[in-house]
Write a protein that holds these residues in place. Sequence first.
Motif, PDB file in Angstrom:
ATOM      1  N   VAL A  94       0.563  20.841   0.504  1.00 32.64           N
ATOM      2  CA  VAL A  94       1.337  19.936   1.378  1.00 32.64           C
ATOM      3  C   VAL A  94       0.399  19.025   2.154  1.00 32.64           C
ATOM      4  O   VAL A  94       0.642  17.817   2.281  1.00 32.64           O
ATOM      5  N   LEU A  95      -0.690  19.574   2.650  1.00 36.41           N
ATOM      6  CA  LEU A  95      -1.667  18.772   3.390  1.00 36.41           C
ATOM      7  C   LEU A  95      -2.301  17.715   2.487  1.00 36.41           C
ATOM      8  O   LEU A  95      -2.460  16.558   2.894  1.00 36.41           O
ATOM      9  N   LEU A  96      -2.614  18.075   1.278  1.00 39.07           N
ATOM     10  CA  LEU A  96      -3.188  17.129   0.322  1.00 39.07           C
ATOM     11  C   LEU A  96      -2.198  16.032  -0.032  1.00 39.07           C
ATOM     12  O   LEU A  96      -2.563  14.863  -0.163  1.00 39.07           O
ATOM     13  N   LEU A  97      -0.932  16.376  -0.154  1.00 38.80           N
ATOM     14  CA  LEU A  97       0.104  15.398  -0.490  1.00 38.80           C
ATOM     15  C   LEU A  97       0.215  14.333   0.598  1.00 38.80           C
ATOM     16  O   LEU A  97       0.335  13.145   0.300  1.00 38.80           O
ATOM     17  N   PHE A  98       0.162  14.750   1.855  1.00 41.38           N
ATOM     18  CA  PHE A  98       0.293  13.779   2.934  1.00 41.38           C
ATOM     19  C   PHE A  98      -0.993  12.988   3.175  1.00 41.38           C
ATOM     20  O   PHE A  98      -0.952  11.912   3.767  1.00 41.38           O
ATOM     21  N   ASN A  99      -2.125  13.504   2.755  1.00 40.36           N
ATOM     22  CA  ASN A  99      -3.378  12.776   2.961  1.00 40.36           C
ATOM     23  C   ASN A  99      -3.721  11.833   1.810  1.00 40.36           C
ATOM     24  O   ASN A  99      -4.647  11.032   1.936  1.00 40.36           O
ATOM     25  N   LEU A 100      -3.023  11.931   0.703  1.00 33.36           N
ATOM     26  CA  LEU A 100      -3.288  11.020  -0.402  1.00 33.36           C
ATOM     27  C   LEU A 100      -2.833   9.609  -0.030  1.00 33.36           C
ATOM     28  O   LEU A 100      -1.982   9.404   0.825  1.00 33.36           O
ATOM     29  N   SER A 101      -3.372   8.662  -0.702  1.00 28.96           N
ATOM     30  CA  SER A 101      -3.067   7.274  -0.365  1.00 28.96           C
ATOM     31  C   SER A 101      -1.809   6.759  -1.047  1.00 28.96           C
ATOM     32  O   SER A 101      -1.574   5.555  -1.044  1.00 28.96           O
ATOM     33  N   ILE A 102      -1.006   7.605  -1.643  1.00 26.74           N
ATOM     34  CA  ILE A 102       0.203   7.114  -2.318  1.00 26.74           C
ATOM     35  C   ILE A 102       1.224   6.605  -1.310  1.00 26.74           C
ATOM     36  O   ILE A 102       2.084   5.808  -1.644  1.00 26.74           O
ATOM     37  N   PHE A 103       1.134   7.089  -0.063  1.00 25.74           N
ATOM     38  CA  PHE A 103       2.076   6.635   0.944  1.00 25.74           C
ATOM     39  C   PHE A 103       1.567   5.407   1.698  1.00 25.74           C
ATOM     40  O   PHE A 103       2.311   4.772   2.414  1.00 25.74           O
ATOM     41  N   GLU A 104       0.297   5.130   1.570  1.00 25.24           N
ATOM     42  CA  GLU A 104      -0.286   4.009   2.301  1.00 25.24           C
ATOM     43  C   GLU A 104      -0.075   2.713   1.532  1.00 25.24           C
ATOM     44  O   GLU A 104      -0.125   2.673   0.311  1.00 25.24           O
ATOM     45  N   LYS A 105       0.132   1.659   2.275  1.00 28.74           N
ATOM     46  CA  LYS A 105       0.307   0.341   1.674  1.00 28.74           C
ATOM     47  C   LYS A 105      -1.056  -0.350   1.632  1.00 28.74           C
ATOM     48  O   LYS A 105      -1.786  -0.325   2.617  1.00 28.74           O
ATOM     49  N   GLN A 106      -1.400  -0.894   0.512  1.00 31.24           N
ATOM     50  CA  GLN A 106      -2.671  -1.587   0.385  1.00 31.24           C
ATOM     51  C   GLN A 106      -2.603  -2.914   1.153  1.00 31.24           C
ATOM     52  O   GLN A 106      -1.649  -3.666   1.011  1.00 31.24           O
ATOM     53  N   THR A 107      -3.605  -3.157   1.966  1.00 26.37           N
ATOM     54  CA  THR A 107      -3.639  -4.414   2.722  1.00 26.37           C
ATOM     55  C   THR A 107      -4.536  -5.411   2.011  1.00 26.37           C
ATOM     56  O   THR A 107      -5.542  -5.052   1.405  1.00 26.37           O
ATOM     57  N   ASN A 108      -4.147  -6.656   2.093  1.00 26.32           N
ATOM     58  CA  ASN A 108      -4.976  -7.730   1.561  1.00 26.32           C
ATOM     59  C   ASN A 108      -4.895  -8.904   2.529  1.00 26.32           C
ATOM     60  O   ASN A 108      -4.205  -8.857   3.543  1.00 26.32           O
ATOM     61  N   TRP A 109      -5.606  -9.970   2.229  1.00 28.58           N
ATOM     62  CA  TRP A 109      -5.671 -11.113   3.150  1.00 28.58           C
ATOM     63  C   TRP A 109      -4.311 -11.784   3.302  1.00 28.58           C
ATOM     64  O   TRP A 109      -3.996 -12.331   4.354  1.00 28.58           O
ATOM     65  N   ASP A 110      -3.510 -11.752   2.267  1.00 27.80           N
ATOM     66  CA  ASP A 110      -2.211 -12.404   2.347  1.00 27.80           C
ATOM     67  C   ASP A 110      -1.240 -11.658   3.258  1.00 27.80           C
ATOM     68  O   ASP A 110      -0.330 -12.254   3.834  1.00 27.80           O
ATOM     69  N   SER A 111      -1.409 -10.343   3.386  1.00 29.99           N
ATOM     70  CA  SER A 111      -0.486  -9.562   4.213  1.00 29.99           C
ATOM     71  C   SER A 111      -0.864  -9.568   5.687  1.00 29.99           C
ATOM     72  O   SER A 111      -0.087  -9.112   6.522  1.00 29.99           O
ATOM     73  N   LEU A 112      -2.044 -10.092   6.023  1.00 28.45           N
ATOM     74  CA  LEU A 112      -2.460 -10.140   7.425  1.00 28.45           C
ATOM     75  C   LEU A 112      -1.754 -11.283   8.153  1.00 28.45           C
ATOM     76  O   LEU A 112      -1.629 -12.388   7.634  1.00 28.45           O
ATOM     77  N   ASP A 113      -1.332 -10.992   9.333  1.00 26.63           N
ATOM     78  CA  ASP A 113      -0.685 -11.978  10.184  1.00 26.63           C
ATOM     79  C   ASP A 113      -1.766 -12.772  10.913  1.00 26.63           C
ATOM     80  O   ASP A 113      -2.783 -12.218  11.335  1.00 26.63           O
ATOM     81  N   ILE A 114      -1.562 -14.058  11.075  1.00 30.18           N
ATOM     82  CA  ILE A 114      -2.563 -14.921  11.725  1.00 30.18           C
ATOM     83  C   ILE A 114      -2.770 -14.489  13.168  1.00 30.18           C
ATOM     84  O   ILE A 114      -3.906 -14.442  13.663  1.00 30.18           O
ATOM     85  N   ASP A 115      -1.696 -14.148  13.856  1.00 30.25           N
ATOM     86  CA  ASP A 115      -1.820 -13.712  15.254  1.00 30.25           C
ATOM     87  C   ASP A 115      -2.646 -12.435  15.371  1.00 30.25           C
ATOM     88  O   ASP A 115      -3.423 -12.263  16.313  1.00 30.25           O
ATOM     89  N   THR A 116      -2.511 -11.542  14.420  1.00 27.47           N
ATOM     90  CA  THR A 116      -3.281 -10.298  14.450  1.00 27.47           C
ATOM     91  C   THR A 116      -4.763 -10.582  14.308  1.00 27.47           C
ATOM     92  O   THR A 116      -5.596 -10.011  15.020  1.00 27.47           O
ATOM     93  N   VAL A 117      -5.123 -11.463  13.400  1.00 33.30           N
ATOM     94  CA  VAL A 117      -6.529 -11.812  13.196  1.00 33.30           C
ATOM     95  C   VAL A 117      -7.087 -12.517  14.430  1.00 33.30           C
ATOM     96  O   VAL A 117      -8.202 -12.225  14.880  1.00 33.30           O
ATOM     97  N   GLU A 118      -6.317 -13.448  15.006  1.00 35.53           N
ATOM     98  CA  GLU A 118      -6.779 -14.147  16.206  1.00 35.53           C
ATOM     99  C   GLU A 118      -6.991 -13.179  17.364  1.00 35.53           C
ATOM    100  O   GLU A 118      -8.003 -13.254  18.067  1.00 35.53           O
TER     101      GLU A 118
END
Length: 165
Positions: free
Chosen positions: A88-112
């Motif tokens: 169960v611990l391994l299942l929740f720590n795997l990256s299958i639940f995480e969303k991959q971030t890229n430059w297009d998904s970043l908000d301009i306000d967040t970067v500023e």
Amino acid sequence: MKTNKIHNITNSGLKAPKDYFDNLEDRFMAKIKLNEVARDSGFKAPEGYFDSLENSILNKVSEQKTTKVIPLFNRKNLLYISSIAAAVLLLFNLSIFEKQTNWDSLDIDTVENYILDENVGSYEIATLLLVDDISEEDFEYLEFTDEAMEGYFLENASMEDLIIK
């Protein structure tokens, strides 16, 4: 008027019958014997019972069989539970639940906000940019008006920078 006070009273008002204490012991012993006869319930131990009682108890205690004890937490159950918890611990720590971030998904306000909060300077930003990444086409759509230039200089430049020497 006659007053009776405690220290003046000589007679308590209690009297024992005549010859009461003379045969008191005999009467007392007779009562005890009557009670002993009345207490006889009819139950008697067999002859020699108490002579062999100690030996029979010790024999029974020493011959007592040992019972098998089953522990609540044996190795097998502990292994099953720990392997389920690890899965169960391994299942929740795997990256299958995480969303991959890229430059297009970043908000301009967040970067500023990150650049302002972390005090990132222009030299640090310049090290991230490659010469091939910057071209004239990137700046063609920008229009600089006199009002925008004046506002920029008033906000970002000091008076000493604006005075021409």
